[in-house]
Design a protein around this motif. Structure first.
Motif, PDB file in Angstrom:
ATOM      1  N   PRO A  62       8.043  19.663 -12.779  1.00  0.00           N
ATOM      2  CA  PRO A  62       6.868  19.133 -12.818  1.00  0.00           C
ATOM      3  C   PRO A  62       7.044  17.454 -13.130  1.00  0.00           C
ATOM      4  O   PRO A  62       7.920  16.987 -13.285  1.00  0.00           O
ATOM      5  CB  PRO A  62       6.170  19.780 -14.201  1.00  0.00           C
ATOM      6  CG  PRO A  62       7.210  20.875 -14.516  1.00  0.00           C
ATOM      7  CD  PRO A  62       8.408  20.718 -14.017  1.00  0.00           C
ATOM      8  N   VAL A  63       5.947  16.846 -12.595  1.00  0.00           N
ATOM      9  CA  VAL A  63       5.727  15.320 -12.761  1.00  0.00           C
ATOM     10  C   VAL A  63       4.552  15.191 -13.521  1.00  0.00           C
ATOM     11  O   VAL A  63       3.423  15.671 -13.059  1.00  0.00           O
ATOM     12  CB  VAL A  63       5.693  14.571 -11.474  1.00  0.00           C
ATOM     13  CG1 VAL A  63       5.368  12.967 -11.700  1.00  0.00           C
ATOM     14  CG2 VAL A  63       7.062  14.666 -10.782  1.00  0.00           C
ATOM     15  N   LYS A  81      20.298  11.456 -12.930  1.00  0.00           N
ATOM     16  CA  LYS A  81      21.111  10.970 -11.775  1.00  0.00           C
ATOM     17  C   LYS A  81      20.291  11.889 -10.513  1.00  0.00           C
ATOM     18  O   LYS A  81      20.122  11.087  -9.379  1.00  0.00           O
ATOM     19  CB  LYS A  81      22.562  11.553 -11.808  1.00  0.00           C
ATOM     20  CG  LYS A  81      23.270  11.123 -10.720  1.00  0.00           C
ATOM     21  CD  LYS A  81      24.613  11.531 -10.931  1.00  0.00           C
ATOM     22  CE  LYS A  81      25.551  11.185  -9.920  1.00  0.00           C
ATOM     23  NZ  LYS A  81      25.327  11.472  -8.668  1.00  0.00           N
ATOM     24  N   VAL A  82      20.255  13.205 -10.546  1.00  0.00           N
ATOM     25  CA  VAL A  82      19.622  13.916  -9.620  1.00  0.00           C
ATOM     26  C   VAL A  82      17.989  13.486  -9.069  1.00  0.00           C
ATOM     27  O   VAL A  82      17.631  13.464  -8.057  1.00  0.00           O
ATOM     28  CB  VAL A  82      19.894  15.352  -9.537  1.00  0.00           C
ATOM     29  CG1 VAL A  82      21.208  15.838  -9.708  1.00  0.00           C
ATOM     30  CG2 VAL A  82      19.015  16.012 -10.582  1.00  0.00           C
ATOM     31  N   SER A  83      17.387  13.167  -9.991  1.00  0.00           N
ATOM     32  CA  SER A  83      15.981  12.787 -10.225  1.00  0.00           C
ATOM     33  C   SER A  83      16.165  11.503  -9.247  1.00  0.00           C
ATOM     34  O   SER A  83      15.149  10.996  -8.416  1.00  0.00           O
ATOM     35  CB  SER A  83      15.318  12.507 -11.094  1.00  0.00           C
ATOM     36  OG  SER A  83      15.189  13.642 -12.003  1.00  0.00           O
ATOM     37  N   ALA A  84      17.012  10.243  -9.589  1.00  0.00           N
ATOM     38  CA  ALA A  84      16.922   9.062  -8.841  1.00  0.00           C
ATOM     39  C   ALA A  84      17.526   9.584  -7.416  1.00  0.00           C
ATOM     40  O   ALA A  84      16.844   8.691  -6.487  1.00  0.00           O
ATOM     41  CB  ALA A  84      18.288   8.107  -9.354  1.00  0.00           C
ATOM     42  N   GLU A  85      18.283  10.394  -7.256  1.00  0.00           N
ATOM     43  CA  GLU A  85      18.830  10.699  -5.990  1.00  0.00           C
ATOM     44  C   GLU A  85      17.702  11.293  -5.072  1.00  0.00           C
ATOM     45  O   GLU A  85      17.554  11.162  -3.839  1.00  0.00           O
ATOM     46  CB  GLU A  85      20.166  11.598  -5.840  1.00  0.00           C
ATOM     47  CG  GLU A  85      21.369  10.830  -6.406  1.00  0.00           C
ATOM     48  CD  GLU A  85      22.387  11.936  -6.609  1.00  0.00           C
ATOM     49  OE1 GLU A  85      22.186  13.231  -6.742  1.00  0.00           O
ATOM     50  OE2 GLU A  85      23.610  11.591  -6.957  1.00  0.00           O
ATOM     51  N   GLY A  93      15.920  26.512 -17.063  1.00  0.00           N
ATOM     52  CA  GLY A  93      15.634  27.529 -15.993  1.00  0.00           C
ATOM     53  C   GLY A  93      15.631  26.911 -14.765  1.00  0.00           C
ATOM     54  O   GLY A  93      15.925  27.663 -13.642  1.00  0.00           O
ATOM     55  N   GLN A  94      15.448  25.759 -14.769  1.00  0.00           N
ATOM     56  CA  GLN A  94      15.304  24.884 -13.395  1.00  0.00           C
ATOM     57  C   GLN A  94      16.644  24.382 -13.177  1.00  0.00           C
ATOM     58  O   GLN A  94      17.021  23.246 -13.773  1.00  0.00           O
ATOM     59  CB  GLN A  94      14.141  24.034 -13.391  1.00  0.00           C
ATOM     60  CG  GLN A  94      12.822  24.638 -13.496  1.00  0.00           C
ATOM     61  CD  GLN A  94      11.839  23.601 -13.574  1.00  0.00           C
ATOM     62  OE1 GLN A  94      11.755  22.786 -14.146  1.00  0.00           O
ATOM     63  NE2 GLN A  94      10.770  23.746 -12.486  1.00  0.00           N
ATOM     64  N   GLY A  95      17.143  24.673 -12.097  1.00  0.00           N
ATOM     65  CA  GLY A  95      18.472  24.051 -11.729  1.00  0.00           C
ATOM     66  C   GLY A  95      18.392  22.746 -10.809  1.00  0.00           C
ATOM     67  O   GLY A  95      17.089  22.813 -10.404  1.00  0.00           O
ATOM     68  N   GLU A  96      19.282  22.196 -10.412  1.00  0.00           N
ATOM     69  CA  GLU A  96      19.405  21.204  -9.526  1.00  0.00           C
ATOM     70  C   GLU A  96      18.899  21.506  -8.211  1.00  0.00           C
ATOM     71  O   GLU A  96      18.047  20.633  -7.327  1.00  0.00           O
ATOM     72  CB  GLU A  96      20.472  20.297  -9.391  1.00  0.00           C
ATOM     73  CG  GLU A  96      20.971  19.789 -10.735  1.00  0.00           C
ATOM     74  CD  GLU A  96      22.223  19.133 -10.532  1.00  0.00           C
ATOM     75  OE1 GLU A  96      22.754  18.875  -9.532  1.00  0.00           O
ATOM     76  OE2 GLU A  96      22.881  18.838 -11.872  1.00  0.00           O
ATOM     77  N   ALA A  97      19.085  22.623  -7.825  1.00  0.00           N
ATOM     78  CA  ALA A  97      18.510  23.027  -6.372  1.00  0.00           C
ATOM     79  C   ALA A  97      16.917  23.276  -6.372  1.00  0.00           C
ATOM     80  O   ALA A  97      16.672  23.357  -5.003  1.00  0.00           O
ATOM     81  CB  ALA A  97      19.218  24.570  -6.185  1.00  0.00           C
ATOM     82  N   THR A  98      16.303  23.464  -7.442  1.00  0.00           N
ATOM     83  CA  THR A  98      14.816  23.561  -7.400  1.00  0.00           C
ATOM     84  C   THR A  98      14.101  22.137  -7.943  1.00  0.00           C
ATOM     85  O   THR A  98      13.089  22.133  -8.408  1.00  0.00           O
ATOM     86  CB  THR A  98      14.397  24.714  -8.340  1.00  0.00           C
ATOM     87  OG1 THR A  98      14.798  24.291  -9.718  1.00  0.00           O
ATOM     88  CG2 THR A  98      15.248  25.901  -7.950  1.00  0.00           C
TER      89      THR A  98
END
Length: 117
Positions: free
Chosen positions: A95-96, A17-21, A85-90
Motif C-alpha cells: 500500500p501507498v 532499497k527495493v522500493s527505490a528500485e 506477509g508481503q515479500g519483495e515479489a509482491t
C-alpha cells in the motif's frame, strides 16, 4: 531479542532499497537514504518524498506525519507500507498512503476533474 531486532532492521533497510528500485522506471536515479538518516527514505524522486515502513504495528498517523515533515514545500509526501506477509515479489501490492489533500492536488494536477468556472 537481538536477532529479532536485527531482522527487523535488515527488513526495513531492504524494503527501502527495493522500493527505490521499483520506481526507477520513473526516476532512474532513485536510491535509498539508508538506515538511521533523517529525512525521506527514497532519494532522487523530484516532486515526491517517500517514507518506507516495514513494521508489525500500524501507526499511519505518526508515519504520515514523519513523511510530511521530510517533504519540501510543494512536493507530494507519501508512505510505502510493507505489511507482514508481503515479500519483495509482491512489491506492487504494497500500500501507498497519502494525505487526502495531497491526493486531491495530485489528481487535479494530472488533469482529472471538472474545471471550476
Amino acid at each position: 531479542m537481538g536477532l529479532v531486532s536485527n531482522y527487523r532492521k535488515d527488513r526495513g533497510m531492504r524494503s527501502q532499497k527495493v522500493s527505490a528500485e521499483y520506481v526507477r522506471d520513473i526516476w532512474p536515479f532513485a536510491d535509498t537514504a539508508g538506515a538511521g538518516r533523517s529525512g525521506q527514505d527514497i532519494l532522487n524522486t523530484p516532486g515526491f518524498s517517500g517514507e518506507v515502513k516495514a513494521r508489525t504495528g500500524l501507526n499511519l498517523g505518526a508515519w504520515l506525519k514523519q513523511a510530511v515533515e521530510a517533504t519540501a514545500p510543494g512536493d507530494y509526501p507519501y508512505l510505502v507500507v510493507r505489511l507482514n506477509g508481503q515479500g519483495e515479489a509482491t512489491i506492487g501490492d504494497w500500500p501507498v498512503v497519502m494525505r487526502f489533500s495531497d491526493w486531491k492536488r495530485l489528481v487535479k494536477q494530472a488533469g482529472y476533474g471538472t474545471p471550476a468556472f
